[in-house]
Every structure is written in C-alpha cells, then in structure tokens.
Motif scaffolding. Structure first.
Motif, mmCIF file in Angstrom:
data_model
loop_
_atom_site.group_PDB
_atom_site.id
_atom_site.type_symbol
_atom_site.label_atom_id
_atom_site.label_comp_id
_atom_site.label_asym_id
_atom_site.label_seq_id
_atom_site.Cartn_x
_atom_site.Cartn_y
_atom_site.Cartn_z
ATOM 1 N N THR A 32 0.764 -1.062 -0.108
ATOM 2 C CA THR A 32 0.046 -0.100 0.058
ATOM 3 C C THR A 32 0.818 1.092 -0.027
ATOM 4 O O THR A 32 0.519 2.279 -0.729
ATOM 5 C CB THR A 32 -0.901 -0.065 1.286
ATOM 6 O OG1 THR A 32 -1.757 -1.136 1.307
ATOM 7 C CG2 THR A 32 -1.807 1.101 1.245
ATOM 8 N N ILE A 33 1.955 1.370 0.893
ATOM 9 C CA ILE A 33 2.700 2.434 0.762
ATOM 10 C C ILE A 33 3.615 2.544 -0.438
ATOM 11 O O ILE A 33 3.690 3.630 -1.004
ATOM 12 C CB ILE A 33 3.697 2.092 2.001
ATOM 13 C CG1 ILE A 33 3.093 2.461 3.462
ATOM 14 C CG2 ILE A 33 4.838 3.018 1.941
ATOM 15 C CD1 ILE A 33 4.009 2.002 4.321
ATOM 16 N N SER A 34 3.865 1.523 -1.145
ATOM 17 C CA SER A 34 4.467 1.532 -2.417
ATOM 18 C C SER A 34 3.547 2.083 -3.358
ATOM 19 O O SER A 34 4.042 3.028 -4.297
ATOM 20 C CB SER A 34 5.144 0.179 -2.860
ATOM 21 O OG SER A 34 4.021 -0.656 -3.195
ATOM 22 N N VAL A 35 2.493 1.932 -3.438
ATOM 23 C CA VAL A 35 1.533 2.373 -4.405
ATOM 24 C C VAL A 35 1.218 3.756 -4.227
ATOM 25 O O VAL A 35 1.096 4.688 -5.031
ATOM 26 C CB VAL A 35 0.169 1.550 -4.252
ATOM 27 C CG1 VAL A 35 -0.968 2.097 -5.015
ATOM 28 C CG2 VAL A 35 0.178 0.155 -4.895
ATOM 29 N N MET A 36 0.878 4.212 -2.871
ATOM 30 C CA MET A 36 0.669 5.467 -2.412
ATOM 31 C C MET A 36 1.889 6.333 -2.715
ATOM 32 O O MET A 36 1.807 7.589 -3.722
ATOM 33 C CB MET A 36 0.637 5.497 -1.127
ATOM 34 C CG MET A 36 0.273 6.970 -0.435
ATOM 35 S SD MET A 36 1.697 7.912 -0.014
ATOM 36 C CE MET A 36 1.957 6.718 1.575
ATOM 37 N N ALA A 80 15.138 5.632 -5.861
ATOM 38 C CA ALA A 80 13.711 5.660 -5.120
ATOM 39 C C ALA A 80 13.355 4.649 -4.387
ATOM 40 O O ALA A 80 12.768 4.899 -3.168
ATOM 41 C CB ALA A 80 12.522 5.564 -6.513
ATOM 42 N N ALA A 81 13.954 3.346 -4.750
ATOM 43 C CA ALA A 81 13.805 2.050 -3.739
ATOM 44 C C ALA A 81 14.759 2.395 -2.321
ATOM 45 O O ALA A 81 13.769 2.094 -1.413
ATOM 46 C CB ALA A 81 14.513 0.785 -4.404
ATOM 47 N N SER A 82 15.592 2.998 -2.498
ATOM 48 C CA SER A 82 16.367 3.172 -1.151
ATOM 49 C C SER A 82 15.854 4.279 -0.366
ATOM 50 O O SER A 82 15.690 4.297 0.663
ATOM 51 C CB SER A 82 17.831 3.503 -1.403
ATOM 52 O OG SER A 82 17.840 4.435 -2.310
ATOM 53 N N TYR A 83 15.329 5.439 -1.108
ATOM 54 C CA TYR A 83 14.726 6.605 -0.384
ATOM 55 C C TYR A 83 13.450 6.129 0.160
ATOM 56 O O TYR A 83 13.507 6.826 1.472
ATOM 57 C CB TYR A 83 14.592 7.797 -1.511
ATOM 58 C CG TYR A 83 13.959 9.014 -0.901
ATOM 59 C CD1 TYR A 83 14.779 10.019 -0.133
ATOM 60 C CD2 TYR A 83 12.537 9.482 -0.950
ATOM 61 C CE1 TYR A 83 14.507 11.130 0.367
ATOM 62 C CE2 TYR A 83 12.425 10.722 -0.438
ATOM 63 C CZ TYR A 83 13.083 11.373 0.132
ATOM 64 O OH TYR A 83 12.775 12.775 0.486
ATOM 65 N N ILE A 84 12.714 5.428 -0.440
ATOM 66 C CA ILE A 84 11.153 5.343 0.102
ATOM 67 C C ILE A 84 11.303 4.192 1.179
ATOM 68 O O ILE A 84 10.624 4.260 2.005
ATOM 69 C CB ILE A 84 10.266 5.107 -1.317
ATOM 70 C CG1 ILE A 84 10.186 6.113 -1.953
ATOM 71 C CG2 ILE A 84 9.169 4.564 -0.286
ATOM 72 C CD1 ILE A 84 9.407 7.469 -1.215
ATOM 73 N N SER A 85 12.261 3.130 0.926
ATOM 74 C CA SER A 85 12.295 1.982 1.592
ATOM 75 C C SER A 85 13.200 1.959 2.875
ATOM 76 O O SER A 85 12.965 1.296 4.021
ATOM 77 C CB SER A 85 12.768 0.595 0.884
ATOM 78 O OG SER A 85 11.983 0.590 -0.232
ATOM 79 N N THR A 139 10.002 3.223 -6.624
ATOM 80 C CA THR A 139 8.873 3.273 -5.566
ATOM 81 C C THR A 139 8.102 2.077 -5.407
ATOM 82 O O THR A 139 7.793 1.809 -4.250
ATOM 83 C CB THR A 139 8.059 4.342 -5.961
ATOM 84 O OG1 THR A 139 9.099 5.534 -6.121
ATOM 85 C CG2 THR A 139 7.240 4.686 -4.541
ATOM 86 N N MET A 140 7.776 1.193 -6.403
ATOM 87 C CA MET A 140 6.964 0.236 -6.374
ATOM 88 C C MET A 140 7.704 -0.937 -5.880
ATOM 89 O O MET A 140 7.238 -1.862 -4.965
ATOM 90 C CB MET A 140 6.299 0.030 -7.791
ATOM 91 C CG MET A 140 5.164 0.719 -7.967
ATOM 92 S SD MET A 140 3.656 0.564 -6.928
ATOM 93 C CE MET A 140 3.301 -0.979 -7.031
ATOM 94 N N LEU A 141 8.818 -1.213 -6.516
ATOM 95 C CA LEU A 141 9.811 -2.309 -6.076
ATOM 96 C C LEU A 141 10.461 -2.237 -4.671
ATOM 97 O O LEU A 141 10.410 -3.100 -4.063
ATOM 98 C CB LEU A 141 10.964 -2.391 -7.009
ATOM 99 C CG LEU A 141 10.572 -3.096 -8.480
ATOM 100 C CD1 LEU A 141 11.699 -2.981 -9.317
ATOM 101 C CD2 LEU A 141 9.935 -4.340 -8.585
ATOM 102 N N GLY A 142 10.894 -1.185 -4.151
ATOM 103 C CA GLY A 142 11.627 -0.893 -2.903
ATOM 104 C C GLY A 142 10.871 -1.399 -1.843
ATOM 105 O O GLY A 142 11.318 -2.498 -1.044
ATOM 106 N N PRO A 143 9.684 -0.734 -1.323
ATOM 107 C CA PRO A 143 8.965 -1.467 -0.127
ATOM 108 C C PRO A 143 8.611 -2.757 -0.135
ATOM 109 O O PRO A 143 8.551 -3.535 0.867
ATOM 110 C CB PRO A 143 7.798 -0.556 -0.012
ATOM 111 C CG PRO A 143 8.101 0.720 -0.703
ATOM 112 C CD PRO A 143 8.991 0.257 -1.889
#
Length: 422
Positions: free
Chosen positions: A42-46, A215-220, A339-343
C-alpha cells in the motif's frame, strides 16, 4: 556567490521552502503510513503516485506556464499542492493519500519550471554558474532538512502536515514580491527516447536503473529501519545521513569524471553500490543499517549527474535542452518503478530483498557501462558535470541544461562573458 545570493535570495528562499516541504512530505507519508498499519504494498502504491503524476506534469506543466504565465501558473500549482498536504492531514486512508500524492507529483514539475526559468532569465552570463551552484545546494539541502524534521516531536500527529502546507503557501510570497518582471518562456521541445538511445545507450539504460535504485532506497530506508527497531526519529535520521553522504560526494565524483572516461566512474559507482548492498545482506545487524545505506547512497546518488553529463558529451548544442526533458522523463519512469519495487522487496529473501535489489541494480549498471566502454571509445572533447539533485523531486532540469549550453557557447565565443565552473 555572494552577489548571486543577494540578487536572487527571494527566489532561492521560495525554492528552498518547496524542497523542504517535498522532502518532509515524502518521508512523513512513509513513516505515518506504517504507523497507520498500511502494508508495504500500500505504501509503495501511494508513494508511486508521485512519479506517476510527475510523468504527466513534466510534459504538461511547461505548456501551462507558456499559456498563462509564471505568476498565475505558480499560484495555482502551489495552492493545489498546499491543499493536497491538508487532505493528507484530514484523512487516513490510502486512496485519498494516493490521489493527493498524484496531484503533488503533477504540480511540482511546474513549480520547478517556473523557478528555474525565472532564475535563468534574471542571471547574467557571468553569473549563471554561481546561481547554478546555489541552486544545487538548495536541491540537496532542502530534502535533507525536510527529512530531518520528520523526527521532531508531533504529539497530535497534525503539526508536520500543517508545516508542509505552510511552507508551500509561503513559497509563493517571494516570487510574488520579486521586483523583476516575469520572463518570456517557451516550452522546450523533446527528443524521443529512441533518438537519445542511439546517441547514448548508457544514459538511457543507466538513468532508468539508477533512478530505480534511488527511489527504492529513499522510500524503503525508513520502513526498513522501523522494522529493525528504529524509532521515528532514528529512521528519519538514517535517511538524512544517507542524503548528506550522497550530496557530499557529488562534486568530488563529478570532478573525477571530468578528468577520465565517465564510464569508468559509473562502473566504480556500480561496484560501490553492489558491495555495500551485499555487505548489508550479509550483516543485517541494526547497528550497521546507517553505515550500509550511507555507502549505498555514495554509490547511487551521484550516478545520475555523471550519466547526464556523458549524454551531453555526445550531443550538439541544439540537442542539449530537448535531451534534458527526455532524461527527466526516464528519471520519473525509474522513480515510479523503484517506488513500487523498494517497499515490496524488504520482506523477500529472509528480510534481505531490498539489499539484493540494490545489489542487482549496481551490477547491471557496472556491467552495461563496462560493455559500452569496450565497444565505444570515449569522446575526445567533453563538457563539465552539472550536479543534479534528484531526491524526492521531478525537476525538469531546464536551468541545468541552459546553463550548460551557455558555458559551452562562452568557450567558443571569445567575446562572451566567462563564468566559473559550478
């Protein structure tokens, strides 16, 4: 630099508030979403709604500025982003948050276009590099400060969302009070992705891969830290440390790439990313999380600037600005995927999925750069790296590209003013 600051402080202040607000909101939504029980998916989609909106905003916002002017466009877009921040405050469901994140992603590119073109128009030729240097500092320091603010106490849970809205609303004041007339603006043309790929395959592939990793590192990172026992303040502090490390190495890495084949630097950055990620996969102790992500940031964050510089080395002057827009499009595609893959990767492979994802990106970037280096020799004449901050933003890079063109023209025109290198 003092003169550049004195002449443009109002616009710099407005941009700084925008960058702080964007960095604060991006990290705040991840941490607050986790506390509300949102799943990693959900967080990744948002969060992915932001680069999705930016894909549209990057294409349409310049046309909006061209049609209605700087002041009206900036006022409308800033108001919409401020409203989006308030809606985050008033609701706690993933759907409304995603819609507002989509709206923010659409609006921010327009805000960057307006500020960049205004700064560019106000700057004399011999001042452009100084203006650019200060702009880079704002791009890198703003999101870092915004992320750090996430760790401040917020007993009601409303203060930080309100602060985002206040900062965005205040950012319009310096622009409105500026004594200079709004400059003429024409939306730049775009270069197609296939054309850019023929010119520089490594720029096209590398930008997408690197932005996925960023994006993966920043969001995750905040999620990963929270799941390993960090407090909110500690999780945001870990991300701030990574951002600062990525900012500090930008200029040394850029200088190095100006004095050798840039692809060697890209290979080295890919190796650093890979080894750091694998070390984190082997040593999963919480005490080493900050060190690991700092090293990953050192490998990932400077790579976009080196790749764009390598692409510019292959372009003629008339192609640089159109290519800049295409590279930002690729950037946002990568940010969306990352952003989708990271979390969603965090829980895979025994909690080591994020590390393996980043390691795979590092390997792919290094291998592709090595293959291109073997296949094609380096150009004999290259420009200088223009550092670009890409964290949490979807800026179109208009100022960067136009400044690069100005500097190249000044080299070939003895009568033009010469500014120092940024």
């Amino acid at each position: 630099m003092i003169r550049a600051l004195n002449e443009n402080w109002a616009l710099f202040l407005g941009m700084f508030m925008l960058m702080v607000a964007n960095g604060l909101l991006a990290t705040l939504l991840t941490i607050r979403g986790a506390s509300l029980g949102f799943s990693d998916f959900t967080i990744s989609v948002m969060q992915a709604s932001y680069p999705l909106g930016a894909l549209a905003g990057t294409a349409l916002a310049p046309r909006l500025v061209e049609n209605v002017g700087h002041i009206r466009a900036f006022s409308a877009l800033a108001s919409l982003v401020s409203i989006a921040a308030i809606v985050h405050l008033l609701t706690s469901d993933a759907i409304s948050w995603s819609v507002m994140r989509l709206l923010g992603g659409f609006c921010y590119p327009g805000l960057y276009v307006i500020t960049e073109s205004w700064l560019n128009a106000k700057s004399e030729n011999n001042m452009r590099a100084q203006v650019l240097s200060l702009y880079f500092i704002i791009q890198l320091a703003g999101p870092a400060l915004g992320t750090a603010i996430v760790g401040f106490p917020d007993p009601t849970g409303n203060l930080l969302f309100g602060l985002v809205s206040i900062l965005i609303s205040l950012s319009i004041v310096p622009l409105l009070l500026s004594g200079n007339k709004a400059p003429e603006y024409a939306a730049p043309e775009r270069m197609s992705v296939p054309v850019l790929y023929k010119v520089s395959p490594i720029a096209v592939i590398g930008i997408v891969l690197v932005s996925i990793g960023v994006a993966a590192s920043y969001i995750s990172l905040p999620l990963y830290a929270l799941q390993n026992g960090f407090t909110t303040a500690q999780a945001s502090g870990a991300l701030v440390a990574a951002l600062i490390a990525g900012a500090v190495v930008q200029y040394p890495v850029g200088w190095l790439s100006d004095h050798t084949d840039r692809r060697y630097v890209v290979i080295g950055l890919g190796v650093v990313t890979t080894l750091s990620s694998l070390w984190m996969a082997i040593d999963t102790s919480p005490s080493h999380i900050v060190y690991g992500f700092v090293l990953i940031a050192i490998g990932l964050y400077p790579a976009y600037s080196i790749l764009t510089a390598h692409a510019n080395d292959q372009l003629n002057l008339s192609q640089i600005v159109p290519a800049s827009g295409t590279m930002v499009l690729l950037l946002n595609v990568g940010l969306l995927v990352g952003t989708m893959l990271g979390p969603n990767s965090i829980s895979l492979f025994g909690g080591r999925g994020l590390q393996f994802l980043l390691a795979a990106i590092g390997i792919a970037v290094a291998l592709f750069a090595l293959i291109r280096r073997v296949q094609v020799a380096a150009p004999t004449d290259t420009g200088d790296v223009q550092v670009v901050g890409i964290i949490g933003t979807g800026q179109p890079g208009v100022l960067q590209a136009e400044t690069w063109v100005q500097e190249e023209e000044s080299r070939t025109d003895p009568d033009s003013s010469q500014g120092f290198k940024a």
